[in-house]
Each structure stands twice: as C-alpha cells, then as structure tokens.
Design a protein around this motif. Structure first.
Motif, mmCIF file in Angstrom:
data_model
loop_
_atom_site.group_PDB
_atom_site.id
_atom_site.type_symbol
_atom_site.label_atom_id
_atom_site.label_comp_id
_atom_site.label_asym_id
_atom_site.label_seq_id
_atom_site.Cartn_x
_atom_site.Cartn_y
_atom_site.Cartn_z
ATOM 1 N N TYR A 42 0.849 -1.191 0.000
ATOM 2 C CA TYR A 42 0.000 0.000 0.000
ATOM 3 C C TYR A 42 0.887 1.245 0.000
ATOM 4 O O TYR A 42 1.949 1.275 0.633
ATOM 5 C CB TYR A 42 -0.918 -0.016 1.219
ATOM 6 N N CYS A 43 0.451 2.288 -0.697
ATOM 7 C CA CYS A 43 1.251 3.513 -0.820
ATOM 8 C C CYS A 43 0.382 4.736 -0.555
ATOM 9 O O CYS A 43 -0.831 4.712 -0.760
ATOM 10 C CB CYS A 43 1.855 3.624 -2.222
ATOM 11 N N VAL A 44 1.009 5.814 -0.106
ATOM 12 C CA VAL A 44 0.300 7.066 0.141
ATOM 13 C C VAL A 44 0.987 8.189 -0.629
ATOM 14 O O VAL A 44 2.204 8.186 -0.810
ATOM 15 C CB VAL A 44 0.249 7.415 1.640
ATOM 16 N N THR A 45 0.178 9.159 -1.081
ATOM 17 C CA THR A 45 0.725 10.325 -1.754
ATOM 18 C C THR A 45 1.430 11.201 -0.729
ATOM 19 O O THR A 45 0.855 11.553 0.302
ATOM 20 C CB THR A 45 -0.400 11.144 -2.423
ATOM 21 N N ALA A 46 2.679 11.558 -1.004
ATOM 22 C CA ALA A 46 3.439 12.396 -0.085
ATOM 23 C C ALA A 46 3.622 13.814 -0.610
ATOM 24 O O ALA A 46 3.605 14.780 0.160
ATOM 25 C CB ALA A 46 4.809 11.774 0.191
ATOM 26 N N TYR A 47 3.790 13.948 -1.923
ATOM 27 C CA TYR A 47 4.102 15.269 -2.479
ATOM 28 C C TYR A 47 3.789 15.269 -3.963
ATOM 29 O O TYR A 47 4.005 14.278 -4.658
ATOM 30 C CB TYR A 47 5.594 15.577 -2.269
ATOM 31 N N VAL A 48 3.251 16.382 -4.424
ATOM 32 C CA VAL A 48 3.040 16.591 -5.856
ATOM 33 C C VAL A 48 3.627 17.953 -6.194
ATOM 34 O O VAL A 48 3.288 18.954 -5.557
ATOM 35 C CB VAL A 48 1.550 16.547 -6.237
ATOM 36 N N GLY A 49 4.504 17.996 -7.169
ATOM 37 C CA GLY A 49 5.164 19.260 -7.469
ATOM 38 C C GLY A 49 5.168 19.612 -8.934
ATOM 39 O O GLY A 49 5.075 18.744 -9.804
ATOM 40 N N ASN A 50 5.286 20.939 -9.182
ATOM 41 C CA ASN A 50 5.458 21.447 -10.549
ATOM 42 C C ASN A 50 4.416 20.898 -11.519
ATOM 43 O O ASN A 50 4.748 20.333 -12.554
ATOM 44 C CB ASN A 50 6.857 21.105 -11.059
ATOM 45 N N ILE A 51 3.153 21.094 -11.183
ATOM 46 C CA ILE A 51 2.073 20.630 -12.051
ATOM 47 C C ILE A 51 1.758 21.740 -13.048
ATOM 48 O O ILE A 51 1.208 22.775 -12.673
ATOM 49 C CB ILE A 51 0.812 20.290 -11.248
ATOM 50 N N HIS A 52 2.093 21.532 -14.290
ATOM 51 C CA HIS A 52 1.824 22.516 -15.335
ATOM 52 C C HIS A 52 0.639 22.041 -16.175
ATOM 53 O O HIS A 52 0.646 20.927 -16.691
ATOM 54 C CB HIS A 52 3.048 22.710 -16.231
ATOM 55 N N PHE A 53 -0.364 22.898 -16.306
ATOM 56 C CA PHE A 53 -1.511 22.609 -17.160
ATOM 57 C C PHE A 53 -1.334 23.422 -18.440
ATOM 58 O O PHE A 53 -1.617 24.622 -18.477
ATOM 59 C CB PHE A 53 -2.813 22.982 -16.464
#
Length: 338
Positions: free
Chosen positions: A52-63
């Motif tokens: 099982y895994c958990v989201t820790a960080y999301v970075g530099n999301i460019h749309f």
C-alpha cells in the motif's frame, strides 16, 4: 478505462473524457486531471513496491492546455527514482481525437505533466522499504537526474511553506469550503484519495480567483502540494483558499486543507499548496488581472512568501522566473511561471 504496463516501472491509463468530467468552462477541470494523475501514479507505485502507498508530495504541475470532453486521454506514470521507501513518479497527460488517437503520424497533444512522490507503508502506516530503481537507458538516466536535481528545490519550498501562518489578519480575497468527506472519496487503504484532495484544492482556488477577478478562472500551475496527514472518511474538511500575490496574469492562491473529527471540531493541517490561476479570453489566451496591493502586515508577509517560492522554483533546471521578477534576479533555463 484501459490499463497497460509498458515495463515494470511504467503504467498507462487510457480512457475517454466523459461529460461528467466537464468543469465550469465546458472542458475538463484541473482537479479532475489531478485525480487521473494520482490514480496512474498510485498504480505505478503499488506495482513497483507491492505494498500500500500514500501520496506524499506533488510538485510542478503545469496545465499546458485543457482536455476536451470526448477526447481520448492517456495518462502515463513512470518510476524515475527511488529512495528508501519513496518512489518519484513522472506523470504526463496527453489527449486527442479518439478517431485518430495512436494512428501513425498523429501526435497526441500534451495537457499536463508533473512529478508525484509516493511512500510505501506497512499495515501500521510506517514507511516500508521499496526495491531500488536502476536507470539503465540514457532517457531513464536523464529523468532520474532531473528528479534528483529537484530534491533540494523541493526541500527549500517545503521549508519556506512551513514557516507561514495564516490568520484573520489578512485582508485579501478568501474563501472557506466546509463539508464531510464521503464514502465515495475512499481509496484502497480506507482513506481519502490524494487525487480527491487535490480536486478540492482546485475547486477552492477556482472560487477564490474567480471572485477576485470577476470572471471564471482556470488553474495553470500548482506547486508544493504536501500531504502531512491523511483525511479519513467522515472527517469534517475545511479547505481555505486565499489570494496572496498577483503577477501580470497569474493569481497566486494559497490553499490549506484541514480535517478532523466533526464531534470535536478540532482540525489539523493535512495538505498545503500554492496554485496559480488565470482568466482566459475566448481564444484561450491568458488576460492581465488587476494587481492586488497588500494592506496588512500579514498580507505583505504572504506576498513576499509567494515571491520567494517563485525565486526558489526559478533555481530548478529548466525553470525560469516570471517576467516581472527577471529584472531583480537573473534567470536560467526556459520554463516560465506566471
């Protein structure tokens, strides 16, 4: 939805953008795209770690461009670097006409890209070791080095964000959404999907930016999405979005997600990020926004914080400062923030 794996460290999801994915302007909301990204990255992380895994960080999301309803969408998540228990996953979203998608000579259009970090955990929620990823091709080495180069930048961003305090002393546009997390928000571990939390963030930022601008806004960038604690099903959730800075066209919105037991009303910070929103004309071109002038001491401090984050991100390979800061700090690379 079709799921395929090109190799042990890559997962691709392919599906049609449905009418239920439509946002306020008729195209797919950034929050929905973030849900897709989280699902693909989760599949890659679980496939690699076998836990099982958990989201820790999301970075530099460019749309870079919106996904249109009815388009074929392809979300690819690739392990590019591993730590002791963490997996750095590069994700890309492309879409196009389903009648020609994948045909020879027909290129799908890039819609979004970002780096997601998942952590493998055991049944008690403690970090669990993952197999090391060994880059074996020039492309894999390049992606690994890019991920490694962003570790120091990410650490500086997290540290800068952790120093900030948000109180009622601010005078900027602010909205607070409150609701209970629903059973439909659950992930495979019995907690709320990281993608659902990011969708809440996008919704709150949309309301805040649209109220300030007097026009429907869309997200073009999100950064520093740090997950501190999980949101449990049935929790009282509070999503606070506040304008902290304006560039020429971008409205920088700080979003804090807090949650806790509705019986006690005690909430703790679960997620924090900064999202850049813009307004667009009928051609999709971003328009200038009314400059926001800080009034209180807290306004000034948070505006300086937003500028600091821009400068930190400008140090990352491939990034550059926005035009209105270029005179103050030399820029390198080719990527521009707003």
């Amino acid at each position: 939805m079709m799921i395929s794996s090109n190799s042990r460290h890559t997962v691709t999801l392919r599906f049609l953008a449905a009418p239920t994915d439509a946002g306020h302007d008729g195209t797919v909301d950034a929050g929905v795209v973030l849900q897709w990204i989280d699902k693909a990255a989760y599949a890659a992380a679980v496939g690699w770690s076998k836990s099982y895994c958990v989201t820790a960080y999301v970075g530099n999301i460019h749309f870079t461009a919106p996904v249109r309803i009815g388009e074929m969408v392809e979300v690819t998540a690739t392990i590019v670097y591993t730590g002791a228990s963490s997996m750095h996953i590069s994700t890309t979203v492309v879409s196009g006409d389903p009648r020609t998608f994948g045909d020879p000579g027909v290129s799908a259009e890039s819609r979004s890209q970002c780096l997601v970090i998942f952590v493998a955990v055991d049944e008690a929620g403690h970090p669990h070791p993952v197999p090391p990823f060994i880059a074996s091709t020039p492309v894999e080495v390049l992606k690994r080095d890019h991920a490694i180069s962003r570790i120091k930048v990410r650490s500086d961003i997290v540290e800068a964000m952790s120093r900030q305090e948000y109180t009622d002393a601010g005078s900027a546009e602010k909205v607070v959404l409150r609701f209970l997390s629903a059973p439909t928000d659950v992930n495979w571990g019995g907690k709320v999907h990281g993608g659902i939390v990011m969708k809440w963030i996008d919704e709150a930022a949309y309301v805040c930016a649209s109220r300030y601008a007097g026009h429907a806004a869309v997200a073009v960038f999100s950064g520093g999405v740090r997950f501190y604690h999980p949101v449990l099903i049935g929790d009282l959730v509070e999503v606070e979005a506040r304008l902290v800075y304006t560039g020429h066209k971008g409205m920088h919105i700080a979003v804090l997600v807090r949650s806790g037991d509705p019986a006690t009303g005690v909430l703790e910070l679960t997620t924090y990020c900064l999202t850049v929103m813009v307004i667009r004309d009928e051609t999709g071109t971003a328009l200038p926004v009314m400059p926001w002038v800080p009034v209180t001491d807290e306004d000034i401090r948070l505006a300086e914080h937003a500028r600091e984050l821009l400068e930190i991100r400008g140090r990352a390979p491939g990034n550059r400062l926005p035009n209105h800061l270029l005179d103050a700090v030399p820029a390198t690379g080719s990527q521009q923030s707003i």
